[in-house]
Design a protein around this motif. Structure first.
Motif, PDB file in Angstrom:
ATOM      1  N   THR A   1       3.019  -4.747  -5.488  1.00  0.00           N
ATOM      2  CA  THR A   1       3.860  -5.089  -4.338  1.00  0.00           C
ATOM      3  C   THR A   1       3.745  -4.038  -3.248  1.00  0.00           C
ATOM      4  N   VAL A   2       3.673  -2.772  -3.656  1.00  0.00           N
ATOM      5  CA  VAL A   2       3.508  -1.690  -2.684  1.00  0.00           C
ATOM      6  C   VAL A   2       2.186  -1.844  -1.937  1.00  0.00           C
ATOM      7  N   LYS A   3       1.118  -2.096  -2.669  1.00  0.00           N
ATOM      8  CA  LYS A   3      -0.178  -2.249  -2.030  1.00  0.00           C
ATOM      9  C   LYS A   3      -0.199  -3.460  -1.098  1.00  0.00           C
ATOM     10  N   GLU A   4       0.444  -4.548  -1.533  1.00  0.00           N
ATOM     11  CA  GLU A   4       0.524  -5.749  -0.696  1.00  0.00           C
ATOM     12  C   GLU A   4       1.245  -5.441   0.610  1.00  0.00           C
ATOM     13  N   SER A   5       2.330  -4.664   0.521  1.00  0.00           N
ATOM     14  CA  SER A   5       3.091  -4.330   1.717  1.00  0.00           C
ATOM     15  C   SER A   5       2.293  -3.427   2.645  1.00  0.00           C
ATOM     16  N   VAL A   6       1.624  -2.422   2.085  1.00  0.00           N
ATOM     17  CA  VAL A   6       0.793  -1.539   2.907  1.00  0.00           C
ATOM     18  C   VAL A   6      -0.282  -2.349   3.626  1.00  0.00           C
ATOM     19  N   ASP A   7      -0.941  -3.220   2.883  1.00  0.00           N
ATOM     20  CA  ASP A   7      -1.997  -4.051   3.465  1.00  0.00           C
ATOM     21  C   ASP A   7      -1.444  -4.907   4.600  1.00  0.00           C
ATOM     22  N   PHE A   8      -0.299  -5.561   4.365  1.00  0.00           N
ATOM     23  CA  PHE A   8       0.273  -6.424   5.387  1.00  0.00           C
ATOM     24  C   PHE A   8       0.619  -5.635   6.653  1.00  0.00           C
ATOM     25  N   HIS A   9       1.265  -4.485   6.489  1.00  0.00           N
ATOM     26  CA  HIS A   9       1.698  -3.730   7.658  1.00  0.00           C
ATOM     27  C   HIS A   9       0.510  -3.161   8.437  1.00  0.00           C
ATOM     28  N   LEU A  10      -0.561  -2.808   7.762  1.00  0.00           N
ATOM     29  CA  LEU A  10      -1.758  -2.373   8.485  1.00  0.00           C
ATOM     30  C   LEU A  10      -2.367  -3.541   9.254  1.00  0.00           C
TER      31      LEU A  10
ATOM     32  N   PHE B   1       9.858  -4.002   0.583  1.00  0.00           N
ATOM     33  CA  PHE B   1       8.670  -4.361   1.365  1.00  0.00           C
ATOM     34  C   PHE B   1       8.739  -3.730   2.754  1.00  0.00           C
ATOM     35  N   ALA B   2       9.896  -3.843   3.382  1.00  0.00           N
ATOM     36  CA  ALA B   2      10.072  -3.277   4.714  1.00  0.00           C
ATOM     37  C   ALA B   2      10.034  -1.750   4.691  1.00  0.00           C
ATOM     38  N   ALA B   3      10.632  -1.144   3.663  1.00  0.00           N
ATOM     39  CA  ALA B   3      10.646   0.317   3.567  1.00  0.00           C
ATOM     40  C   ALA B   3       9.231   0.871   3.422  1.00  0.00           C
ATOM     41  N   VAL B   4       8.402   0.190   2.639  1.00  0.00           N
ATOM     42  CA  VAL B   4       7.004   0.609   2.513  1.00  0.00           C
ATOM     43  C   VAL B   4       6.322   0.563   3.878  1.00  0.00           C
ATOM     44  N   GLY B   5       6.639  -0.480   4.665  1.00  0.00           N
ATOM     45  CA  GLY B   5       6.059  -0.582   6.002  1.00  0.00           C
ATOM     46  C   GLY B   5       6.462   0.572   6.895  1.00  0.00           C
ATOM     47  N   ALA B   6       7.733   0.926   6.870  1.00  0.00           N
ATOM     48  CA  ALA B   6       8.211   2.029   7.704  1.00  0.00           C
ATOM     49  C   ALA B   6       7.541   3.342   7.316  1.00  0.00           C
ATOM     50  N   ILE B   7       7.431   3.592   6.005  1.00  0.00           N
ATOM     51  CA  ILE B   7       6.773   4.815   5.543  1.00  0.00           C
ATOM     52  C   ILE B   7       5.300   4.803   5.938  1.00  0.00           C
TER      53      ILE B   7
ATOM     54  N   ASN C   1       0.570  -6.979  24.568  1.00  0.00           N
ATOM     55  CA  ASN C   1       0.408  -6.180  25.787  1.00  0.00           C
ATOM     56  C   ASN C   1       1.363  -4.998  25.772  1.00  0.00           C
ATOM     57  N   GLY C   2       1.701  -4.570  24.563  1.00  0.00           N
ATOM     58  CA  GLY C   2       2.639  -3.461  24.436  1.00  0.00           C
ATOM     59  C   GLY C   2       4.083  -3.895  24.423  1.00  0.00           C
ATOM     60  N   GLU C   3       4.323  -5.233  24.396  1.00  0.00           N
ATOM     61  CA  GLU C   3       5.705  -5.700  24.388  1.00  0.00           C
ATOM     62  C   GLU C   3       6.338  -5.438  23.018  1.00  0.00           C
ATOM     63  N   THR C   4       7.651  -5.365  23.006  1.00  0.00           N
ATOM     64  CA  THR C   4       8.356  -5.149  21.749  1.00  0.00           C
ATOM     65  C   THR C   4       8.463  -6.460  20.988  1.00  0.00           C
ATOM     66  N   LEU C   5       8.623  -6.341  19.701  1.00  0.00           N
ATOM     67  CA  LEU C   5       8.774  -7.515  18.846  1.00  0.00           C
ATOM     68  C   LEU C   5      10.251  -7.794  18.608  1.00  0.00           C
ATOM     69  N   PRO C   6      10.596  -9.036  18.300  1.00  0.00           N
ATOM     70  CA  PRO C   6      11.997  -9.325  17.980  1.00  0.00           C
ATOM     71  C   PRO C   6      12.426  -8.617  16.709  1.00  0.00           C
ATOM     72  N   GLY C   7      13.616  -8.065  16.690  1.00  0.00           N
ATOM     73  CA  GLY C   7      14.109  -7.345  15.522  1.00  0.00           C
ATOM     74  C   GLY C   7      14.140  -8.214  14.286  1.00  0.00           C
ATOM     75  N   GLY C   8      13.861  -7.617  13.143  1.00  0.00           N
ATOM     76  CA  GLY C   8      13.950  -8.331  11.883  1.00  0.00           C
ATOM     77  C   GLY C   8      12.691  -9.037  11.468  1.00  0.00           C
ATOM     78  N   ARG C   9      11.566  -8.811  12.172  1.00  0.00           N
ATOM     79  CA  ARG C   9      10.342  -9.512  11.784  1.00  0.00           C
ATOM     80  C   ARG C   9       9.866  -9.067  10.414  1.00  0.00           C
ATOM     81  N   THR C  10       9.871  -7.781  10.160  1.00  0.00           N
ATOM     82  CA  THR C  10       9.447  -7.312   8.843  1.00  0.00           C
ATOM     83  C   THR C  10      10.512  -6.463   8.162  1.00  0.00           C
ATOM     84  N   GLY C  11      11.623  -6.283   8.789  1.00  0.00           N
ATOM     85  CA  GLY C  11      12.669  -5.483   8.176  1.00  0.00           C
ATOM     86  C   GLY C  11      13.863  -5.404   9.101  1.00  0.00           C
ATOM     87  N   GLY C  12      14.912  -4.731   8.658  1.00  0.00           N
ATOM     88  CA  GLY C  12      16.075  -4.599   9.513  1.00  0.00           C
ATOM     89  C   GLY C  12      17.264  -5.370   8.961  1.00  0.00           C
ATOM     90  N   LYS C  13      18.359  -5.231   9.640  1.00  0.00           N
ATOM     91  CA  LYS C  13      19.632  -5.718   9.146  1.00  0.00           C
ATOM     92  C   LYS C  13      19.667  -7.221   8.864  1.00  0.00           C
TER      93      LYS C  13
END
Length: 407
Positions: A326-335, A366-372, A346-358
């Protein structure tokens, strides 16, 4: 549809990135560094012909003296091969070969030359065109004198003492800063002798001798000493010189970015910052050729990146019952998300909660692995070892945007 399926595949990302950049690197499986730049002039060689120059340099591409030689090779469009030397564990064959045991060294048509200044002069003698010394005999003599003085005038010693070893005592620090500024005044005066932005009438070896050191000082001094070289009204000619360098393609191939330079100073010399890092270059962050180069590097070198992150970033601690799938899957996805964002946004921000958040439906681990992963990568990328300085700037900017908008 799962969130993992909303991002392009690695093959799609790689192809799209390559459609937007000509930057390529040679893979070096199991070696350090894992990739190496392809000299811009290598395609000038006839088939099955060895390059006339073999450059011995540091694996991390941190050495300013190696950068000098690389800069000249690119400016003079000389095809060359590179042999990387691990400075923390130099092979015996290298210490036997090079009397100083230092880098850089070079074999120029099998003739060994070491010390960066001597290599530059040897390259100029063997490959006189395009010239990096003036043709006019009088100006040529001046340029050669300035090359010698760049090593003997004490500028480098005082500059790095001010940067790395500044005393705590305020009076001593002020005295050292005054000595440093006096040396900068000498450079400012030297740059005033000719009407153009360079030390002599055209870009030359003199500029190459100073370039890596002034670049590092301009990046480091604001963060570690609160002193600004760029934008300083006391040094208009030095700033015009920086602007002129910035127009040279070879300079962008060999330079480091500010973050790499700042991280190096802290890790190598233990200097503690007193100010915030300089802001990322907004123009470079948005240039598609740099964003695509960063995405191409990440896509093409993803196996090494994933292995490094899993081994060294701390994400292993999030694996449940020792199951790293699961860790490897998350790393792969976030990369993949990062590469996709580099290419398609174009450098725009993404909507909150796409891969993590409240309010996210995504698993928090999964989201924590992405942040790290993102936080680790931001300071792991080294320019130009991994990619050009412009691409590294775009890479870090994309990570900042993703972290700010999603976590």
């Amino acid at each position: 549809m799962s969130i993992q399926n909303t991002i392009s595949s690695w093959d799609e990302l790689l192809q799209t990135a390559r459609n937007h950049t000509s930057a390529r690197r040679v893979k070096r499986p199991g070696q350090s560094p894992s990739t190496a730049p392809i000299p811009s002039s290598l395609d000038k060689l006839p088939p099955n012909t060895e390059p006339p120059v073999l450059l011995y340099r540091d694996t991390n591409s941190w050495c300013p003296f190696c950068e000098r030689v690389w800069f000249a090779l690119e400016e003079k469009e000389i095809p060359f091969d590179t042999e990387f030397i691990d400075l923390s564990n130099k092979p015996k064959w290298y210490t036997d070969l090079v009397p100083t045991t230092l880098v850089p060294a070079a074999k120029i048509e099998e003739n060994l030359v070491y010390e960066s200044k001597d290599i530059l002069l040897a390259l100029e003698a063997r490959f006189p065109s395009p010239a990096l010394l003036p043709e006019n005999p009088e100006e040529n003599a001046i340029a050669r004198r300035l090359v010698e003085e760049s090593e003997t005038n004490g500028f480098r010693n005082i500059a790095y003492k001010f940067l790395r070893e500044a005393p705590v005592d305020a009076d001593e620090l002020a005295k050292l800063q005054a000595e440093f500024e006096a040396k900068l005044d000498e450079l400012e005066q030297a740059l005033s002798e000719y009407p153009g932005p360079y030390f002599v009438s055209t870009f030359s070896l003199v500029d190459i001798m100073y370039s890596p050191h002034l670049d590092r000082l301009a990046a480091n001094l604001p963060v570690y000493r609160g002193y600004h070289l760029k934008g300083n009204p006391r040094f208009p000619r030095i700033n015009a010189w920086f602007d002129a360098l910035n127009q040279r393609p070879a300079y962008h191939r060999v330079k480091s970015d500010n973050i790499t330079n700042n991280l190096l100073l802290r890790r190598r010399w233990g200097v503690e910052p007193i100010g915030n890092p300089l802001p990322l270059d907004a123009a470079d962050s948005q240039k598609i050729q740099y964003r695509a180069e960063a995405a191409e590097r990440l896509s093409d070198n993803r196996e090494v990146a994933i292995a490094d992150i899993i081994k060294n970033s701390g994400v292993q601690a999030l694996a449940a019952d020792g199951d790293f799938s699961t860790v490897k899957e998350s790393v792969d996805f976030h990369l993949r998300q990062l590469a996709d964002y580099l290419i398609h946004s174009n450098g725009e921000t993404l909507p909150g909660g796409r891969t993590g958040g409240k309010n996210s439906i995504v698993d928090p681990i999964f989201a924590a692995v992405g942040a790290i992963t993102f936080a680790y990568l931001r300071n792991r990328i080294c320019a130009p070892r991994d990619m050009s300085a412009g691409a590294a700037t775009a890479f870090r900017d994309a990570i900042d945007k993703l972290l700010a908008s999603v976590y």
